[in-house]
Design a protein around this motif. Structure first.
Motif: not given
Lengths: 264, 868
Positions: B4-20
């Motif tokens: 995720l870090g190389t693809s987008f810039g940060r190595g972490g989930a891009t969203t939250a479960p509640s956004d599903l």
């Protein structure tokens, strides 16, 4: 719409409450089983691997008051989970059989066993058409006495939701006023039918002597497939007939004895 | 994380479960979300009830599959093939979200002639050096038309990859390259991508993943249609992806798919990296990893790049984009560590940080331990004797230590190895011969200490102590603080260069109560950062400076404690759909990352339905339903002046602000050890040869760490015909220390069982409810046999491949005991993050129990020696 997380006043209001359990959103996590045991200090009742799917609780009993059933199907492969519980019947076989008055009906119309009054006679066990209530065996605490789901009466008195419903992460177990739950359940069945889930139906045997159950279920097939009796009866419904038969037998026996005397 | 870090810039989930709940389609893969994130899973069910497709692709039919609308069985280890199939589907049918792709990704970037793809080189990318078994990362850069004032690239050949960001000195060529916005140039990333995934057809997926073609097409159509201005789709993954020798590249495949479909930064879109514990996100943010410092700054590596702070900053600081602030973050961190002892003259104490000299990750140092090179070890809240791969080696290695400290709430197998372990039972270890001095210290539970969890959605939640820990039980904070105090006292009496760092370290938290527990809130305040002699809290990382006037323990958390008395991690009044007011999400309470991409290049939402963040022309700022992940006042039509630096160097339509070019990276020119694009390799043990590359069976950069006590089967191997996968159950907690010891959990899953199909049971004469024995090249275990149609045999390349399911929660201690599945796994390292391959190994399964004692090993050795 009442949620599982809201405070309430049902005990003071004398409002009949219930559980509506919907397996279409149950993930089989068993949070209900654990929450119930933790809150009610129900002991562990067997470290036994059954080999039956993921269900090692086996059945409801004196020390298992919530029991998640696991049903695997083939063609296509499928898995359904259903959290079973005491039905808190409209006409409760256990309550009618109990000779000591230990079992009574609360302000919210749930069926409650007073552990300190119960004498362990076991009449309630044969009285329950669902096989819910049972005596605890040695060496469990309270061994000899009969135990079952209390509908978290102590929590409800303080305006809280029963532990199982509170813990259920997907609100498969819904708690609230019984009439409200019935309305929600009917709507849910209609929704599922519209989506093509033709098998969905409500399990609430009102047209038997049980007269309906306050903890009722949505099922995805006939009740037998989920270990539930299609026509549960309260054994005391046979009482009148049984007494009449007994009376008739004794009259006939007396008449026969008199006749025998007369013929001698 | 680097995926995720190389693809987008940060190595972490891009969203939250509640956004599903906002998704039109959710793809769950490499994850059993319902069982491992049961509470978060309610949002998936809610999405399904609103009509979303819920697609689950997995070797097993689990409790997640039961709730999905579509399930497909998958051969463990074939994930890149499957995801590549979806990418192929999108490109082949022109289903990409074109406007998003052109503006927000590097699809238009043009690659120079000498960059070659794995399709051209039989499975390798250009730049592979066989001697060092490494890629030269300089060879994947974009084409730049010549210009006089450009900096030459620096030497970045040492240790590419890792958990940190990697670019820096090469940023110039990463921001300023030739592009073709029509995406037609034969060497633009878009066209290279098309050629790269051309062979990943539905037929290929059926033949080598085991997913029937119709099912694959059903999934592809359902998922790929959730795209465009009115629809979005989300992907959820967990260790079913990361625990592979190609783990990072699997995640990269998902990232490419999401960028093509235009799902990143949008409501109901994104990638949800489902992390494995309450605070595992926190343990990479404030890391327990050897190669990063808090906030994903790099641990300095021994060498010229770290000889001075300036050289180190030059290596990692980007000229454009948000990492241009890199110097502010490292200097503020050093000031937090060393306080007044850190001065401009001594490089802010940079010289006191240790230098990485090699692979110091768990598996590498554990092998060193096995070889007698490690004296002492602290194990805190972990149970490697059960949880780590090649657990037999893990336990034997403990016997080579001089001393071992275990802190836990119960006596876990790691603490009892010396008298209660399979090795003792089998005579491989003899208690009286083990020289390790073992200290077992009781630890406090989470309700017995103040602290903070950072969960899978980057959300910091403070928790308050409810009761004192009993007896001698103490929190980690107490232990580390008081240990540190005593070590500092010793260092004070011995002030040579070796102890300079320890002597300079600030260690001044106040303590409270009879137990003298450090005030954890003070630690959180230090993490937030402060300025001035009176330690005024900073409001966020935007206030951090490189001149030594600010201190900050973790820049990405800055803003969590912006004023005295205001602990935002402790807030519990949600006031928005995204939960603002409940806890604090890093960075800066942005709940959906890269949310600038939820608006068109001109700043208006893609649609009313999918609005999230947009430009308000009246107030001249970004606004919306989430905190903008963008400079608030930068207009959408902003164009940077020539040679502008930092955030000012990024245009107003560049949402990926951590990247020097501001766009999502479909092609990763820098930062990964095993390729700029994902490509299919087989797992380290496989039932088939690599169908794509006969000459390249496995990931060339992965480390097998093969040695006599860590052996591998051949691919294929008649001794081990079945594919094995390991996993968790809802009822237990990882290595079982916290669940096998609690009656109400132990009774839910009392025995170690193994799931196999009725077909495999028939083939091996195994009875459901009986016992079976599993063997691999590493070990032998026994388990109860659970025969179930939820395990499906697969047709792979015309042959039947059986998969075997093995949950890993058991060990020799507790109310319920059993063999440990990890006895079967190999120690191996994915090249970027050094995670082992825990799924997709080869095994054999026999009916009945294994022998007791040493006879078990005899049976195992006999099996390994069978002719093949």
């Amino acid at each position: 719409m009442t949620s599982n997380q809201a405070h309430h006043n049902y005990v003071a209001e004398g409002r009949t409450v219930g559980f509506f359990t919907d397996p279409t959103v149950c993930i089989g996590c068993k949070a209900c089983e654990v929450a119930c045991k933790e809150w009610n200090e129900v002991p562990e009742d067997g470290l036994i691997w059954t080999g039956h799917s993921y269900d090692n609780s086996g059945s409801l009993g004196g020390a298992t008051w919530r029991h998640v059933k696991f049903r695997e199907t083939e063609n296509p492969v499928g898995w359904t989970f259903l959290s079973d519980v005491c039905k808190h019947c409209e006409h409760a076989g256990c309550l009618e059989a109990c000779p000591t008055g230990a079992i009574f009906r609360t302000e919210v119309s749930s069926v409650y066993v007073q552990d300190d009054v119960c004498n362990g006679c076991g009449y309630c066990i044969v009285g329950c058409p669902f096989g819910v209530i049972d005596r605890r065996p040695q060496p469990l605490p309270g061994a000899g006495g009969a135990f079952k789901c209390t509908f978290c009466y102590d929590r409800q008195i303080d305006g809280l939701t029963p532990a199982c419903a509170k813990a259920c992460p997907t609100e498969s177990i819904q708690f609230g006023p019984l009439d409200e739950l019935h309305a929600r359940a009917d709507k849910r069945v209609a929704e599922l039918h519209a989506r093509g889930v033709a098998d969905a139906r409500i399990y609430n045997p009102v047209d038997t002597s049980v007269g309906g159950i306050h903890a009722f279920f949505l099922l995805l097939g006939p009740p037998e497939e989920f270990g539930l009796p299609p026509r549960p009866e309260v054994p005391t419904v046979y009482l009148r007939g049984a007494w009449l038969s007994a009376a008739m037998t004794s009259v006939l026996a007396l008449a026969g004895a008199c006749l025998a005397f007369a013929l001698l | 994380m680097p995926g995720l870090g190389t693809s987008f810039g940060r190595g972490g989930a891009t969203t939250a479960p509640s956004d599903l709940v906002n998704s039109e389609a959710i793809l769950i893969m490499g994850s059993n979300m319902a069982e491992n994130h049961p509470v978060g899973f309610q949002w998936v069910i809610e999405a399904r009830e609103r009509g979303a497709h819920v697609i689950h692709v997995d070797p097993r039919f689990s409790r997640t599959s039961a709730m999905a609308t579509i399930w497909a069985p998958l051969r463990a280890g074939s994930d890149v093939l499957f995801l590549g199939g979806l990418i192929n589907y999108v490109l082949d049918r022109g289903k990409e979200f074109r406007e998003y792709v052109v503006h927000y990704t590097n699809a238009s970037a043009i690659l120079p002639v000498d960059v070659q793809d794995s399709e051209e080189l039989g499975g390798l990318f250009s730049g592979w050096d066989a001697k060092s078994a490494k890629y030269d990362p300089n060879t994947w850069s974009f084409q730049r038309s010549p210009a006089a004032d450009r900096k030459p690239p620096s030497d970045a050949t040492q240790n590419p990859g890792g958990h940190t960001k990697e670019s820096g000195a090469r940023a110039a060529d990463l921001a300023d390259y030739d592009r073709d916005p029509t995406l037609e140039h034969p060497r633009c990333v878009y066209q290279v991508l098309k050629r790269h995934f051309a062979r990943y057809t539905p037929d290929m997926v059926e033949q080598y993943c085991g997913v029937p073609k119709e099912r694959f097409l059903e999934i592809a159509e359902a998922y790929c249609s959730a795209s465009g201005s009115e629809k979005t789709g989300a992907i959820c993954y967990a260790v079913g992806w990361t625990q592979h020798s190609t783990g990072v590249q699997i995640i990269r495949s998902a990232a490419i798919l999401q960028l093509l479909l235009g799902n990143i930064g949008r409501p109901g879109g994104g990638i949800l990296a489902l992390r494995g514990h309450a605070s595992i996100q926190g343990s990479t943010d404030i890391p327990t990893l050897f190669d990063i410092l808090p906030g994903y700054l790099a641990m300095p590596k021994f060498g010229p790049d770290s000889s001075t702070l300036a050289a180190y900053i030059n290596r990692y600081r980007d000229r454009t984009g948000w990492w241009s602030n890199f110097d502010k973050y490292i200097v503020s961190l050093l000031k937090a560590y060393y306080g007044d002892a850190a001065t401009r003259e001594n490089d802010w104490g940079f010289g006191w940080l240790p230098r990485v000299t090699g692979d110091h990750s768990h598996q590498a140092y554990w092998l060193d331990m096995m070889d007698g090179k490690v004296e002492g070890l602290f194990v805190m809240g972990q149970n490697p004797a059960v949880a780590a791969p090649n657990a037999r080696l893990e336990r034997k290695a403990l016997a080579m230590l001089k001393w071992l400290v275990v802190r836990d709430m119960v006596e876990v197998e790691t603490a009892s190895f010396w008298y209660d372990s399979p090795e003792v039972e089998r005579g491989e270890l003899r208690t009286e011969e083990i020289g390790t001095e073992v200290f077992l210290l009781p630890a406090a539970g989470h309700a017995e200490k103040d602290g903070c969890f950072t969960n899978t959605q980057r959300l910091l939640q403070w928790h308050e102590k409810a009761v004192d820990p009993p007896g001698d039980a103490r929190s980690e904070t107490w232990f580390m603080y008081h240990l540190g105090t005593r070590l500092k006292e010793k260092a004070e009496r011995d002030p040579g260069p070796r102890n300079a760092g320890l002597n300079a370290l600030t260690w001044d938290y106040s303590v409270t109560g009879v137990q003298r527990e450090p005030r954890v809130e003070e630690i959180l305040q230090e993490i937030n950062g402060y300025t001035g002699p009176d330690r005024t809290p900073v409001g966020g990382f935007g206030e951090l400076k490189a001149d030594g006037s600010t201190a900050c323990g973790c820049w990405i958390y800055s803003g969590v404690f912006p004023r005295l008395g205001e602990n935002r991690a402790g807030e519990r009044h949600s006031r928005s759909a995204y939960g603002h007011g409940w806890g604090f999400a890093w960075p800066a309470d942005r709940r959906v990352l890269y949310n600038r991409a939820s608006a068109r290049p001109d700043g208006s939402p893609w649609s009313e339905r999918k609005k999230l963040v947009w430009w308000d022309a009246l107030s001249r700022e970004w606004t919306g339903l989430d905190t903008p992940d963008f400079t608030k006042t930068k207009p959408p039509d902003y164009q940077p002046p020539h040679d502008a630096e930092g955030d000012a160097g990024l245009a107003g339509d560049k949402p990926f602000i951590m990247h020097p070019d501001g766009v999502g990276w479909i092609w990763v020119p820098d930062g990964l050890a095993d390729g700029p694009l994902p490509t299919h390799y087989e797992p380290l043990e496989s039932p088939i040869a690599n169908p794509l590359y006969p000459a390249q069976q496995i990931n060339p950069a992965a480390l097998k760490m093969e040695r006599p006590d860590n052996q591998y089967a051949r691919s294929p191997d008649p001794r081990f015909p079945y594919v094995m996968t390991t996993y968790r159950l809802t009822e237990h907690h990882t290595a079982g220390g916290m669940s096998r010891t609690l009656p109400h959990l132990a009774e839910l899953q009392p025995e170690f069982f193994c799931e196999i199909s009725p077909e495999l049971a028939a083939e091996r004469d195994i009875e459901s409810g009986g016992w079976l024995t599993i063997m691999t090249m590493r070990g032998i275990v026994e388990a109860r046999a659970l025969v179930t149609p939820r395990m499906r045999p697969l047709r792979i390349d015309g042959k039947t491949v059986h998969q075997v399911g093995v949950p890993y929660h058991w060990g020799s201690r507790g109310l319920v005991t059993g063999d440990s599945a990890n006895d079967l796994l190999a120690i191996s390292e994915e090249p970027n993050v050094r995670i082992m391959e825990a799924k997709g190994l080869l095994c054999d399964v026999l009916p009945g129990r294994r022998p007791r004692g040493a006879a078990a090993l005899d049976l195992w050795r006999t099996h390994m020696s069978h002719s093949s």
